[in-house]
Design an enzyme around this catalytic site. Structure first.
Site, PDB file in Angstrom:
ATOM      1  N   THR A  70      68.367   4.980  34.585  1.00 16.54           N
ATOM      2  CA  THR A  70      69.238   3.855  34.905  1.00 16.54           C
ATOM      3  C   THR A  70      69.313   3.708  36.415  1.00 16.54           C
ATOM      4  O   THR A  70      69.468   4.683  37.141  1.00 16.54           O
ATOM      5  CB  THR A  70      70.650   4.056  34.333  1.00 16.54           C
TER       6      THR A  70
ATOM      7  N   PHE B 254      71.343   2.345  39.538  1.00 14.41           N
ATOM      8  CA  PHE B 254      72.679   1.979  39.983  1.00 14.41           C
ATOM      9  C   PHE B 254      72.601   1.422  41.405  1.00 14.41           C
ATOM     10  O   PHE B 254      71.751   1.859  42.197  1.00 14.41           O
ATOM     11  CB  PHE B 254      73.608   3.196  39.986  1.00 14.41           C
TER      12      PHE B 254
END
Length: 341
Positions: A228, A230
């Site tokens: 992921t 960010f």
């Protein structure tokens, strides 16, 4: 301020040069003021925020133990981390100065983009000052003493359930998947009811430690390449450091016209200068902006683009000047060091 004049499109949304000398930068930042559709204020002058990590307050979405909290710790190991119930609150706390930074997810290697956070970038006018990639490792967690064979239901965020779909279909012949708001919240909820003996959560190992749950299995995701991305948000942009070997990334958002070839013209400004695009995302113009547009302008999209390079580089500055000539609206979201995964 120096006004850079150009085409009719640029006259509607002129490109400004904002001096950054006060921040110790030898070049200027490019900036775009508000368009006629109230897309926000101009890119603000750079200020040097020299606060140490230990004095910062950083918001993230979820409860303690969330993957967002782990990403925030990577960026600011000594900061005070502030959990928020939803993504909008995370942005809002930065905007109203309740916290100094926010760390929010924008895309996952398996699940794709997190659209709500792109829309919130337009609403809150915050600046992207960094990014971090975090590997997601889902663990199966249950109350103390529960055996893995007893699990009949598994709770987690919908994306986590999807990422572990194959594992859950094989677990005890297939379990019931129950969606909740976030992964760590699922772990917290199970811990509050010791009578839950047939329910497990998919969350981080940190969430299991925080809420006193047993770790029944780890790495439950179907694909190990589960990353992921960010981004770090601030009220003010950060000065671009002159460090050898540090690669930068720049994020922008713009509109393209509705005539044939308009999007090609917009993207060609990067190809002409050999600038590498790392992300292209198109989103409908958010509802809070649509109300101020007439019907002939509905169904137009915003294009979010990340490309390699910093605003110090002449090629990047020239590309953005060129883009302002062929786009009615363009805004710089941030220029920041690129993370390596």
């Amino acid at each position: 301020m120096v006004m850079v004049m150009g085409s009719a499109a640029q006259a509607r949304s002129p490109l400004r040069m904002v001096s950054s000398a006060a921040a110790g930068c030898s070049t200027s930042y490019l900036a775009v003021p508000t368009s006629r559709h109230h897309l926000g204020r101009g890119y603000r002058r750079v200020s040097n925020l020299a606060a140490r990590s230990s004095s910062l307050k950083v918001s993230f979405q979820g409860v303690h133990g969330a993957y967002s909290e782990q990403a925030a710790k990577k960026c600011y190991p000594d900061a005070t981390l502030v959990p928020c119930p939803d993504f909008e609150t995370t942005h809002q706390q930065v905007a109203d100065q309740s916290v100094d930074r926010a760390v929010i997810p924008v895309e996952n290697s398996l699940g794709g983009s997190i659209h709500v956070n792109y829309d919130l970038l337009m609403r809150y006018r915050l600046h992207v000052i960094g990014e971090v990639y975090h590997k997601v490792r889902h663990c199966l967690l249950a109350n103390p003493g529960v055996d893995k064979s007893a699990i009949r239901r598994v709770q987690s965020h919908p994306q986590a359930l999807a990422q572990c779909d194959g594992y859950l279909n094989d677990l005890n012949g297939g379990v019931v998947k129950e969606a909740v708001d976030d992964t760590a919240g699922a772990a917290q909820g199970i811990s509050l009811d010791p009578k839950c003996r047939d329910v497990a959560a998919l969350a981080s190992s940190l969430a299991g430690e925080l809420y006193g749950l047993d770790l029944l299995d780890r790495d439950c995701q179907d694909n190990d390449q589960n990353l992921t991305r960010f981004i770090v948000l601030s009220r003010d942009p950060q000065p671009i450091a002159e460090e050898a070997g540090v690669e930068y990334k720049t994020s922008i958002v713009f509109t393209a016209g509705d005539e044939p070839g308009d999007l090609f013209k917009a993207l060609s400004v990067f190809a002409l200068r050999d600038l590498d695009l790392t992300k292209i995302e198109n989103r409908p113009i958010p509802a809070f902006i649509v109300d101020s547009m007439d019907s002939s302008e509905l169904f137009q999209n915003l294009f979010y683009v990340d490309f390699k390079g910093s605003l110090r580089e002449e090629a990047c500055q020239n590309a953005l000047r060129h883009l302002s000539e062929v786009s009615a609206f363009m805004r710089i979201l941030g220029s920041y060091p690129a993370d390596v995964f």
